[in-house]
Each structure stands twice: as structure tokens, then as C-alpha cells.
Scaffold this motif. Structure first.
Motif, PDB file in Angstrom:
ATOM      1  N   LEU A   1      13.148  -2.441  -4.010  1.00  0.00           N
ATOM      2  CA  LEU A   1      13.422  -1.229  -3.049  1.00  0.00           C
ATOM      3  C   LEU A   1      14.366  -1.748  -1.923  1.00  0.00           C
ATOM      4  O   LEU A   1      14.225  -2.910  -1.663  1.00  0.00           O
ATOM      5  N   PRO A   2      15.289  -0.751  -1.760  1.00  0.00           N
ATOM      6  CA  PRO A   2      16.132  -1.375  -0.504  1.00  0.00           C
ATOM      7  C   PRO A   2      15.315  -1.333   0.817  1.00  0.00           C
ATOM      8  O   PRO A   2      14.209  -0.632   0.900  1.00  0.00           O
ATOM      9  N   GLN A   3      15.779  -2.164   1.963  1.00  0.00           N
ATOM     10  CA  GLN A   3      15.069  -2.041   3.218  1.00  0.00           C
ATOM     11  C   GLN A   3      15.293  -0.603   3.905  1.00  0.00           C
ATOM     12  O   GLN A   3      16.635  -0.276   3.805  1.00  0.00           O
ATOM     13  N   GLY A   4      14.182  -0.204   4.405  1.00  0.00           N
ATOM     14  CA  GLY A   4      14.589   1.032   5.205  1.00  0.00           C
ATOM     15  C   GLY A   4      14.978   1.022   6.647  1.00  0.00           C
ATOM     16  O   GLY A   4      15.384  -0.246   6.920  1.00  0.00           O
ATOM     17  N   PHE A   5      14.705   1.898   7.421  1.00  0.00           N
ATOM     18  CA  PHE A   5      15.015   1.653   8.771  1.00  0.00           C
ATOM     19  C   PHE A   5      14.195   0.534   9.395  1.00  0.00           C
ATOM     20  O   PHE A   5      13.098   0.485   9.102  1.00  0.00           O
TER      21      PHE A   5
ATOM     22  N   HIS B   1       0.881  -1.266   0.042  1.00  0.00           N
ATOM     23  CA  HIS B   1       0.048   0.081  -0.047  1.00  0.00           C
ATOM     24  C   HIS B   1       0.930   1.274  -0.086  1.00  0.00           C
ATOM     25  O   HIS B   1       0.636   2.207  -0.898  1.00  0.00           O
ATOM     26  N   LEU B   2       2.068   1.255   0.841  1.00  0.00           N
ATOM     27  CA  LEU B   2       2.784   2.541   0.901  1.00  0.00           C
ATOM     28  C   LEU B   2       3.502   2.553  -0.189  1.00  0.00           C
ATOM     29  O   LEU B   2       3.714   3.766  -0.768  1.00  0.00           O
ATOM     30  N   ILE B   3       4.064   1.360  -1.035  1.00  0.00           N
ATOM     31  CA  ILE B   3       4.779   1.282  -2.339  1.00  0.00           C
ATOM     32  C   ILE B   3       3.884   1.997  -3.450  1.00  0.00           C
ATOM     33  O   ILE B   3       4.164   2.893  -4.153  1.00  0.00           O
ATOM     34  N   ASP B   4       2.531   1.677  -3.547  1.00  0.00           N
ATOM     35  CA  ASP B   4       1.618   2.244  -4.342  1.00  0.00           C
ATOM     36  C   ASP B   4       1.517   3.354  -4.365  1.00  0.00           C
ATOM     37  O   ASP B   4       0.912   4.106  -5.223  1.00  0.00           O
ATOM     38  N   LEU B   5       1.504   4.194  -3.001  1.00  0.00           N
ATOM     39  CA  LEU B   5       1.448   5.535  -2.807  1.00  0.00           C
ATOM     40  C   LEU B   5       2.851   6.094  -3.341  1.00  0.00           C
ATOM     41  O   LEU B   5       2.748   7.535  -3.206  1.00  0.00           O
ATOM     42  N   GLY B   6       3.627   5.621  -3.874  1.00  0.00           N
ATOM     43  CA  GLY B   6       4.904   6.400  -4.281  1.00  0.00           C
ATOM     44  C   GLY B   6       6.106   6.497  -3.416  1.00  0.00           C
ATOM     45  O   GLY B   6       6.990   7.063  -3.551  1.00  0.00           O
ATOM     46  N   HIS B   7       5.838   5.954  -1.962  1.00  0.00           N
ATOM     47  CA  HIS B   7       6.884   6.065  -1.060  1.00  0.00           C
ATOM     48  C   HIS B   7       8.004   4.928  -1.442  1.00  0.00           C
ATOM     49  O   HIS B   7       7.729   3.891  -1.855  1.00  0.00           O
ATOM     50  N   ARG B   8       9.120   5.350  -1.321  1.00  0.00           N
ATOM     51  CA  ARG B   8      10.495   4.621  -1.441  1.00  0.00           C
ATOM     52  C   ARG B   8      11.368   4.241  -0.344  1.00  0.00           C
ATOM     53  O   ARG B   8      11.990   3.442  -0.330  1.00  0.00           O
ATOM     54  N   ASP B   9      11.153   5.171   0.633  1.00  0.00           N
ATOM     55  CA  ASP B   9      11.849   4.874   2.026  1.00  0.00           C
ATOM     56  C   ASP B   9      10.807   4.469   2.917  1.00  0.00           C
ATOM     57  O   ASP B   9      10.246   5.344   3.765  1.00  0.00           O
TER      58      ASP B   9
ATOM     59  N   GLU C   1       9.997   8.511   4.818  1.00  0.00           N
ATOM     60  CA  GLU C   1       8.756   8.809   4.255  1.00  0.00           C
ATOM     61  C   GLU C   1       7.478   7.995   4.815  1.00  0.00           C
ATOM     62  O   GLU C   1       6.505   8.687   4.645  1.00  0.00           O
ATOM     63  N   ALA C   2       7.621   6.926   5.135  1.00  0.00           N
ATOM     64  CA  ALA C   2       6.392   6.132   5.368  1.00  0.00           C
ATOM     65  C   ALA C   2       6.900   4.952   6.418  1.00  0.00           C
ATOM     66  O   ALA C   2       8.137   4.433   6.446  1.00  0.00           O
TER      67      ALA C   2
END
Length: 361
Positions: A238-242, A201-209, A267-268
Motif C-alpha cells: 500500500l502507498p503511504q497515506g497522509f 489492524h487497520l489493513i485487516d479491516l480493509g482500509h487502504r488510505d 479512511e483510517a
């Protein structure tokens, strides 16, 4: 008149039949009455009452209709004598007050009751290698028909696997495959899928971090939710975030949120639970970080009140009633010697106002 009164004094009235007539007592309807009315065997009626998967939907409906018509109520003591079964299911649960185990317990007990079974519930705590065998042994001594173990913790599940019983044992543990032991099998909701849905869902909203504020890795739930986050990011390239591992509590998440305010807010965030999300959001809002304008947040569980959080929380809803019903059906199938579909229950993503499309700078 005086003579008549004297003759009647001290004697019981004998005129008429009312004084000696015994009122007719209506016999309670039996299982055989139901069977005759429905045109089936008493064994079929018994299967309907106990929720067995061996009965077709049409037959089940006909039997239930006759049960309602004649007012039949099962005598559990008599049933136990005839069938040598207790019509009781044992439930072993961790004594954690966390939302998931408690909601699962209530759902399983309710589903057992709807299937015509009573429940004997035993809570356990560390050390599990002592408390779990004692709990399962006491339930076995009580003559339960089967045991469901709600095992959110890895150490608890390990203890369950070491116990041998004379009745089927079902373990509710997220992401755990069934044991080779014929009397022990597993069932769960597909929490990894839920985590993938939240992250996607977050990816579909354009978030990458996209960060993951996780639950304890001592819990199966924490492990599979982290795996779902990792899988969704990997498939999207996408790379793994925090990532941070916590104890599920809002207070821990609040302090982590303050740390992120100092070090940089992603970002998310996919939070491993709604309580975790709540702690994060408080830390952000107190420090001027807007949700969702500055950071989108997704929770997990859909606890009561999520829809009135500020902002209303996007989250993954677990279907605990369906989990309870399916768990009981799986256990009864094992008791009856019938294979029942053990496909994990799918969760649902509930989109509210705590997430929004990423605004590229």
C-alpha cells in the motif's frame, strides 16, 4: 507495722528477683540464619534479595519462604559495608511530563524496590550536554551500583554516550541498539512492533488510505512508530497515506483534525499517542465526522480512560511493569557479570470501538 514501714522508707525494694531481672531480647534474624534454614550459602541469600538472575526458581522460592518464616529484614547499611555496594540504583530521566517517560520512571523505581534496591532519581533538561554529565556524575559520587537512563530524546541519548562512568549504565531508548562501549547498553519496549500491529489492524479491516499523525521526530518513540507504520504499509503493498509530525499534544492534534476536515479525512488514522487520537476525535465529532463509521482511529499507550473515550479507543498497550522489571534484571545482570535476555518487551493491541471495517462505496 510502724517499724517495718520505717525500715522500708527511702530504700529500694529488694524482695524477689523481678526488680533486677533484664527482660530477654530476641535477636534479630541474620542473613546467616536464613542461609542455614534454606540450606544455602549466605551469598545465595544475598543474590535472592537483590534479584540476581543467577539463582534458580526453586532455590529462590525456598529462600523467600525461610525469609518469611524467620522475619528477616535486610540491613542495607550493613550490606553496603560488607559488600562495598550501596544497594542503590541511580535513575536519570528527562523532566518531560509526557505519559511514556513518567510511566517508565514509576515502573523502574517500583521494580528496583521489589528487587531490594533503593533509587536515587535525578531529572535533567536542556542543555543535555551539561545536565546529563552532572546528573550521572552526582550519582557516581553517591556510590550507586548502576545507572538507568530514561532517554526519550535523541539529544539526551547523545549526551549519555559521551559520559564515562565506573558503573554499568543502561539506557531505555526505543529502537536504539547497544553501544560498543562496554559500560553502556540499551533496552526498550518494541514500539515499532506496536506501530506495525496498529497499522496492520487497520489493513485487516480493509482500509487502504491509512494516515499517520505522528509524534516529534526528536523523540525515539516518534521515529520508531513512524517506521512501524511505513513498514506495515510497504509489506501490504500500500502507498503511504497522509503524514504529519506533531508535539504529542491533544491541542495540536485538534487543530490538525480541523485541517483534515477542510482538506479531506482519510479512511483510517494511526495516531502516535492516545492524547493525539483524542484531539483528532474531538475535531471530527464537532464537525459531523463519525468515528468509526467515517474514519477509524487507533492510538498508542492505552492511557487511563481510553476505555471510556467516546468511542472507546482502539490502542496499543505498553507493558510498563514488565519493562521496569526487565530493565532492572538487565542492569543487575550487568552488575553481576551475567548476560541476561535483552529482547525488547512486546506490546499488545487492544481493540475497542474506534475502529471498524471499511465500508466500500
Amino acid at each position: 507495722m510502724a517499724k517495718a514501714a520505717a525500715e522500708g522508707a527511702g530504700s529500694e525494694p529488694v524482695s524477689g528477683d523481678q526488680s533486677t531481672r533484664t527482660p530477654a531480647v530476641r535477636r534479630k534474624p541474620s542473613i546467616n540464619d536464613v542461609a542455614r534454614g534454606a540450606g544455602v550459602s549466605y551469598q545465595t541469600v544475598s543474590r535472592v534479595i537483590t534479584g540476581s538472575p543467577l539463582v534458580s526458581a526453586t532455590t529462590r522460592a525456598r529462600v523467600l519462604e525461610v525469609i518469611a518464616e524467620v522475619g528477616y529484614r535486610r540491613n542495607k547499611a550493613a550490606t553496603a559495608l560488607v559488600t562495598n555496594r550501596s544497594t542503590t540504583i541511580g535513575i536519570v530521566t528527562d523532566d518531560s511530563p509526557r505519559y511514556g517517560p513518567v510511566a517508565t520512571l514509576l515502573a523502574v523505581e517500583s521494580a528496583a524496590r521489589a528487587a531490594g534496591y533503593g533509587s536515587a532519581v535525578v531529572g535533567v533538561k536542556e542543555p543535555y550536554d551539561q545536565s546529563v554529565p552532572e546528573a550521572m556524575g552526582s550519582l557516581g559520587d553517591a556510590g550507586v551500583d548502576g545507572i538507568i537512563v530514561i532517554a526519550p530524546l535523541r539529544t539526551m541519548a547523545a549526551a549519555v554516550r559521551q559520559v564515562h562512568t565506573d558503573v554499568p549504565v543502561e539506557m531505555i531508548a526505543a529502537g536504539v541498539s547497544s553501544s560498543a562501549h562496554e559500560q553502556l547498553f540499551t533496552f526498550s519496549e518494541n514500539q515499532e512492533l506496536g506501530a506495525r500491529m496498529a497499522t496492520q489492524h487497520l489493513i485487516d479491516l480493509g482500509h487502504r488510505d491509512i494516515a499517520h499523525v505522528g509524534g516529534s521526530m526528536a523523540w525515539f518513540d516518534g521515529r520508531v512508530r513512524k517506521q512501524g507504520w511505513e513498514s506495515a504499509l510497504r509489506e501490504a503493498g500500500l502507498p503511504q497515506g497522509f503524514y504529519a509530525e506533531g508535539d504529542w499534544s491533544p491541542l495540536w492534534a485538534y487543530h490538525l483534525g480541523l485541517r483534515l476536515v477542510r482538506e479531506g479525512v482519510p479512511e483510517a488514522i494511526f495516531a502516535a499517542s492516545d492524547h493525539t487520537a483524542l484531539g483528532l476525535i474531538r475535531a471530527f465529532v464537532e464537525n459531523g465526522i463519525r468515528v468509526p463509521e467515517d474514519v477509524s482511529v487507533v492510538g498508542f499507550d492505552d492511557i487511563e480512560g481510553c476505555d471510556v473515550f467516546l468511542p472507546p479507543l482502539t490502542t496499543v498497550r505498553q507493558d510498563f511493569p514488565a519493562l521496569g522489571q526487565a530493565s532492572i534484571a538487565v542492569l543487575l545482570g550487568s552488575i553481576e557479570g551475567v548476560e541476561v535476555d535483552r529482547t525488547p518487551i512486546p506490546p499488545t493491541l487492544v481493540v475497542r470501538s474506534s475502529t471498524t471495517r471499511h465500508r466500500r462505496s
